[in-house]
Structures are given as structure tokens and as C-alpha cells.
Design a protein around this motif. Structure first.
Motif, PDB file in Angstrom:
ATOM      1  N   THR A 157      -7.501  -3.988   3.499  1.00  0.00           N
ATOM      2  CA  THR A 157      -7.501  -2.527   3.360  1.00  0.00           C
ATOM      3  C   THR A 157      -8.268  -1.876   4.507  1.00  0.00           C
ATOM      4  O   THR A 157      -7.825  -0.877   5.097  1.00  0.00           O
TER       5      THR A 157
ATOM      6  N   SER B 196       0.819  -1.219   0.000  1.00  0.00           N
ATOM      7  CA  SER B 196       0.000   0.000   0.000  1.00  0.00           C
ATOM      8  C   SER B 196       0.850   1.265   0.000  1.00  0.00           C
ATOM      9  O   SER B 196       0.405   2.313  -0.464  1.00  0.00           O
TER      10      SER B 196
ATOM     11  N   ARG C 234      -4.506   1.663  -3.225  1.00  0.00           N
ATOM     12  CA  ARG C 234      -3.932   0.820  -2.183  1.00  0.00           C
ATOM     13  C   ARG C 234      -4.557  -0.563  -2.136  1.00  0.00           C
ATOM     14  O   ARG C 234      -3.850  -1.566  -2.007  1.00  0.00           O
TER      15      ARG C 234
END
Length: 394
Positions: free
Chosen positions: A311, A117, A125
Motif C-alpha cells: 500500500t 485497490s 485499499r
């Protein structure tokens, strides 16, 4: 996408292969050690236990290391564990070496997700994380079938010897392609542990545990489901598992892209899709064509969730993402255990070989419910922030 992501994907490919190929070569290992199949299953359990323990422990120990150094150390430990397992003189050493090979699993993915990321702009990302995890899904398409075939033709030790070579190759690629990361400026064990004081972090781990538990409730018993219910021969199962692996690869790709566009709506859709597909599988499992199609979509729906949750949890961890990112892998393996246990429970209760699909659908709905709670907290916090801004403006 940066070429460094290829090095991370190679490492993920090796880890994915060693985790799942054990299931394919279990009969050969059992025969070599003169033990029965259930006893040989401890090789699978030992690896999973290594993941659960190693993910937080090794990340905590190495919290101040530069992340590239961390990745190299974890891949070195992975290579050592698999190489020693290939040389195991007896079952006891084999279990110990499988545990050793599992220790770096979560820490590698935790550090790798943070590095991936950091290599791209904020809007990409989740896509970058999914590119690293592409190695894990491709392991189910290529690594596991070929490793199983090698184990059947040459011996299970050759399979894990090749996995060790993949580990060496991944370490070389990381050393060459991943840029120097520097020591994390604000990293400390206290800071990493403080992230676990945030309710959203625990909700994210619960989504992984229960939502992905639905996938494992189904996949843990997919072989007897395909042979005894759908009517496939045992030889066909490897190809069908590869088909599921293709679905996982597609799902991982889609999950990374959808997460960058709209994370929470995409997560809701993925969880709902997983519940629906698993519910449908209870019907389509009776048909060869239906089972093959559905198993592909189980892979798609299930593995869309991975990059989304990786994420999500890094977002909620704030500036200390390493330990919680690694904890996702512990949650993933707990999901494996919960799904397999509950799926076995309903089979043992006489509900039939397709009953784990109902368990999986229920777990997916539970994961969706937890995600809805997490999303409602996001909206509450956003409203509170708006009210503070209005109060300051007035």
C-alpha cells in the motif's frame, strides 16, 4: 469485499505454493535427476532469479495492456512454466523451466495489487490488497504441506502438475470474476520509470529488502533450528511450518486492516515486533513449546508488513503504480537472498544454529530505522505544504 478478490487470491495461492513447495520436494527431485541436494537447490535459485528479473521486465513490456489482460497473460505463463517443469527431461531443462515459472510472479502481484485497490473505496485499499495476499499465506498453511505430501507419496512431478492445474483454475476465475479494467489512460514506460525518481519509493523498497530480510534470515534455517536445537523430529517440521503459515495468514489479515487505519504507526509497530520476536527466538528455540509459540509470532509479525508496504509504495508512486508495485516482489526476493546469505554466514562462522535470529532482529531494526526516515520525510513534506497554504492565504 468484491468477489473478484477471490480470483486474485487463487492466483496468489498457486504462486505461493510453487515458490515454497520446491523446498519440501527437493530430495525427490534430486533423486529423480540423480543429483545431490545442493545442486538441486538451483531449482529454488532459478525461480527467485526469474522473479527478480521478470517483475520489472514484464511489467515494463506490458505497461499499456489492460490490467485484466496482464493478469491473464501472467497466469498463462505461470501455468506453462510449471507444466513444463513437471515434464522436465533433465536438470538443465528443469532449471530453465523454474526460471520461466518465476518470471510472472512479481508482475502478477504488481498488477493484482493495483486491481485489488481499484475495486474498493480508498479507505479499504490495504484491506483489499491483503485479501489477495491471503492466497499467498494460505499456500504456506495448505498448499505447501499437501504439495510436499503428494510429492513424497506420488512424486514431485505430480506436485507441479497440480500447481499447473491451479494456474488454469485461477486464469478461469480471473476471466470470469475480475471486471474489465480498460487500458491505463496515463500509463507509459517513461511515466512508470519516473516513479523511481522519488526517494520515498526507494526507501519503501529498502524497508522491504532489509525488514523482511529479517524474516528470511530466520526461516531459511528453521528446519535445523527446530530439529537440532528444539529437539523436534523431522516429521514434525511440516506441521510447525504450517503453524508458521497460520501466523503469516493472521499477520497478513491484521496488516491490511491496520494499514487502512494508520499506515506508518502500524508499520513501526510491526517492524519493532518482528525485531523483538526474533530476538526472543534465540532463547525460546531451546524449548519445544517455546519454539512452536515463537515461530507462530514470527509469521504474524513478518507478514503484517507485506500489505502495509504494498500500500505504501503504491501511494508514493502516484498515478503510475504498476512497475513499482511489481518491484516490491523483486525486493521481497532480494530480502530472501540477503537473509539466507547472512544467516548462513553466521552459522558457518561457528555462532550456532540460533544465530540467524540475531541477524534477523538486526535487519528488522535496520528496516525500522529506514521506515523512521521515510516517516520523517512525510512530516517534513506535510509542514512544507501547510506553510505554502498559509502563505497563499495571507
Amino acid at each position: 469485499m468484491p468477489v473478484a478478490l477471490l480470483a486474485l487470491a487463487i492466483g496468489a495461492f498457486g504462486i505461493g505454493t510453487t515458490e515454497f513447495v520446491m523446498m519440501g520436494v527437493l530430495p525427490q527431485a534430486a533423486g529423480d535427476f540423480h543429483i545431490d541436494i545442493p545442486t538441486a537447490g538451483y531449482f529454488i535459485s532459478a525461480y527467485a532469479l526469474g522473479v527478480v528479473i521478470g517483475a520489472p521486465l514484464l511489467t515494463a513490456v506490458a505497461v499499456r495492456l489492460p490490467r485484466k489482460t496482464m493478469l491473464l497473460a501472467m497466469m498463462g505463463l505461470f501455468t506453462l512454466g510449471n507444466g513444463l517443469f513437471a515434464l522436465s527431461p533433465n536438470q538443465g531443462f528443469g532449471i530453465a523451466f523454474r526460471f520461466l515459472a518465476g518470471l510472472p510472479h512479481g508482475a502478477f502481484f504488481g498488477a493484482g495489487a493495483v486491481v485489488a485497490s481499484s475495486l474498493v473505496k480508498p479507505g479499504d485499499r490495504a484491506k483489499a490488497v491483503s485479501m489477495m495476499f491471503m492466497g499467498l499465506t494460505l499456500a504456506n498453511v495448505v498448499g505447501v504441506p499437501l504439495g510436499t505430501l503428494l510429492g513424497q507419496q506420488v512424486g514431485w512431478r505430480a506436485t507441479f502438475g497440480v500447481v499447473a492445474v491451479i494456474g488454469l483454475f485461477a486464469a478461469a476465475a480471473i476471466a470470469k470474476l475480475v471486471p474489465h479494467q480498460g487500458r491505463p489512460a496515463e500509463a507509459s514506460l517513461r511515466g512508470e520509470l519516473d516513479a523511481f525518481r522519488r526517494p520515498q519509493v526507494w526507501l519503501a523498497l529498502a524497508i522491504v529488502t532489509f525488514g523482511l530480510g529479517g524474516v528470511f534470515a530466520c526461516m531459511s534455517y528453521i528446519a535445523p533450528m527446530l530439529t537440532d536445537v528444539a529437539g523436534y523430529s523431522p516429521a514434525d517440521v511440516t506441521l510447525l511450518l504450517s503453524l508458521a503459515g497460520v501466523g503469516m495468514t493472521v499477520g497478513n489479515y491484521l496488516g491490511g486492516r491496520l494499514a487502512d487505519r494508520a499506515l506508518m504507526p502500524s508499520l513501526y509497530a510491526a517492524m519493532l515486533s518482528l525485531a523483538v520476536v526474533l530476538g526472543i527466538f534465540t532463547l525460546t528455540a531451546q524449548s519445544k513449546v517455546g519454539a512452536a509459540i515463537t515461530i507462530f509470532f514470527v509469521g504474524v509479525a513478518g507478514f503484517m508488513i507485506g500489505p502495509m508496504m504494498q500500500t505504501r509504495i503504491m501511494q508514493k508512486a502516484g498515478g503510475t503504480p504498476s512497475l513499482v508495485s511489481a518491484a516490491v516482489q523483486s525486493a521481497f526476493n532480494i530480502a530472501n537472498s540477503i537473509g539466507a546469505y547472512l544467516g548462513g554466514l553466521v552459522i558457518a562462522g561457528g555462532l550456532g544454529l540460533v544465530a540467524p535470529n540475531w541477524v534477523g532482529a538486526t535487519l528488522a531494526v535496520l528496516g525500522l530505522s529506514i521506515a523512521a526516515v521515510s516517516g520523517s520525510l512525510d512530516r517534513r513534506d506535510a509542514r512544507a505544504a501547510e506553510q505554502r497554504e498559509l502563505a497563499l492565504a495571507s
